[in-house]
Enzyme design. Sequence first.
Site, mmCIF file in Angstrom:
data_model
loop_
_atom_site.group_PDB
_atom_site.id
_atom_site.type_symbol
_atom_site.label_atom_id
_atom_site.label_comp_id
_atom_site.label_asym_id
_atom_site.label_seq_id
_atom_site.Cartn_x
_atom_site.Cartn_y
_atom_site.Cartn_z
ATOM 1 N N GLU A 127 0.830 -1.206 0.000
ATOM 2 C CA GLU A 127 0.000 0.000 0.000
ATOM 3 C C GLU A 127 0.862 1.253 0.000
ATOM 4 O O GLU A 127 0.494 2.278 -0.533
ATOM 5 C CB GLU A 127 -0.925 0.021 1.227
ATOM 6 C CG GLU A 127 -2.119 -0.888 1.139
ATOM 7 C CD GLU A 127 -3.132 -0.456 0.100
ATOM 8 O OE1 GLU A 127 -2.722 -0.227 -1.058
ATOM 9 O OE2 GLU A 127 -4.323 -0.372 0.431
ATOM 10 N N THR A 182 -5.135 8.369 -3.719
ATOM 11 C CA THR A 182 -5.414 8.105 -2.303
ATOM 12 C C THR A 182 -4.779 9.175 -1.426
ATOM 13 O O THR A 182 -5.395 9.657 -0.469
ATOM 14 C CB THR A 182 -4.949 6.689 -1.901
ATOM 15 O OG1 THR A 182 -5.596 5.768 -2.772
ATOM 16 C CG2 THR A 182 -5.324 6.349 -0.475
HETATM 17 N N1 HSE Z 1 -9.275 3.811 4.203
HETATM 18 C C1 HSE Z 1 -8.571 4.278 3.062
HETATM 19 C C2 HSE Z 1 -9.042 5.659 2.708
HETATM 20 C C3 HSE Z 1 -8.825 3.366 1.905
HETATM 21 O O1 HSE Z 1 -10.243 5.891 2.701
HETATM 22 O O2 HSE Z 1 -8.207 6.543 2.474
HETATM 23 C C4 HSE Z 1 -8.125 3.818 0.651
HETATM 24 O O3 HSE Z 1 -7.304 2.846 0.157
#
Ligand code: HSE
Length: 308
Positions: A127, A182
């Site tokens: 990640e 993200t």
């Molecule tokens: N929980 C994370 C977010 C998931 O919402 O940023 C994204 O990969």
Amino acid sequence: MASKITVKAPSSTANLGPGFDVFGLAVNAFFDEVTLTKKRQKGITILTEDDIPTNPENNTAGLVIKNMMKEFKIKDGIEIKIKKGVPAGFGMGSSAASAAAAVVGFDKLYRLKLDEKLLVEFAGFGEKASAGSIHYDNVAASVLGGFVIVKTNPLSIVKVEPPTNLRMCIAVPKLQVPKKKTKVSRGVIPKKINFIDSVLNLSNAATIVAGFMKKDPELIGSSIKDVIVEPARQHLIPGFAKVKENALKAGALGVTISGAGPSIIAFSNSSADLKKICVAMTKGFSVANTKCLTIICKSSKGAIQKIK
Ligand code: HSE
């Protein structure tokens, strides 16, 4: 010992509204496939026909394998063949699916027999390659399957088998997403939150867990309400409010952003008119002049070896 293995890992949706970075659900909408082959020539080689980085440092699966080789002092050369099924950058756990498949494949190839927590921990490294920070909601779901609750410091994962009649309608908009999406969508989250809002999110998150334990899609769907992260992120998704309104009117129990977006996910049960919900979501996006792909899906098992 086998010298080649292929593992298939599912897409996932993170957060489920109020469970930011804590809840994940594996969904059978899309799958990534990773084939690991031992090679005489040292180093990691990445082969793919998809538009993803092939430098192991910047590739989710590559980074995972690099870390695992270092940790377990494995000196072989490894070829990683990646077939992406999960669209990258749309909130469907694309990087997590490749990471999950890589971890499970490596574990099996070298008969490491790692426990679930370690598999998730290693997948979390992947990640970092795409999101810039490690969070385990998508990887835990993609590795283990079903609904997962991530506890951190120290890391532990609780897995709950979802109700068999739980269904999701996902609308993936045809948008140009930023490269580090993200990171961008994590950047808009408020640093401070209102106490009343945290109580509301906590009550909904707790009820979602109860809904999974009681195998009750209504309880889950009606608690998919987030007053903290969704309001801060929704401006990043053109048409979000209309898509949500339309899906709820068409019978969805709850609607929210899938992970960091821009996909939108509606929760329902198998007796609902799921096609109607998909059409309603498509119409919602069209108000913002945005086309989308809709998929009806169920929860999925975790990453598994593909026997050819
Ligand atoms: N929980 C994370 C977010 C998931 O919402 O940023 C994204 O990969």
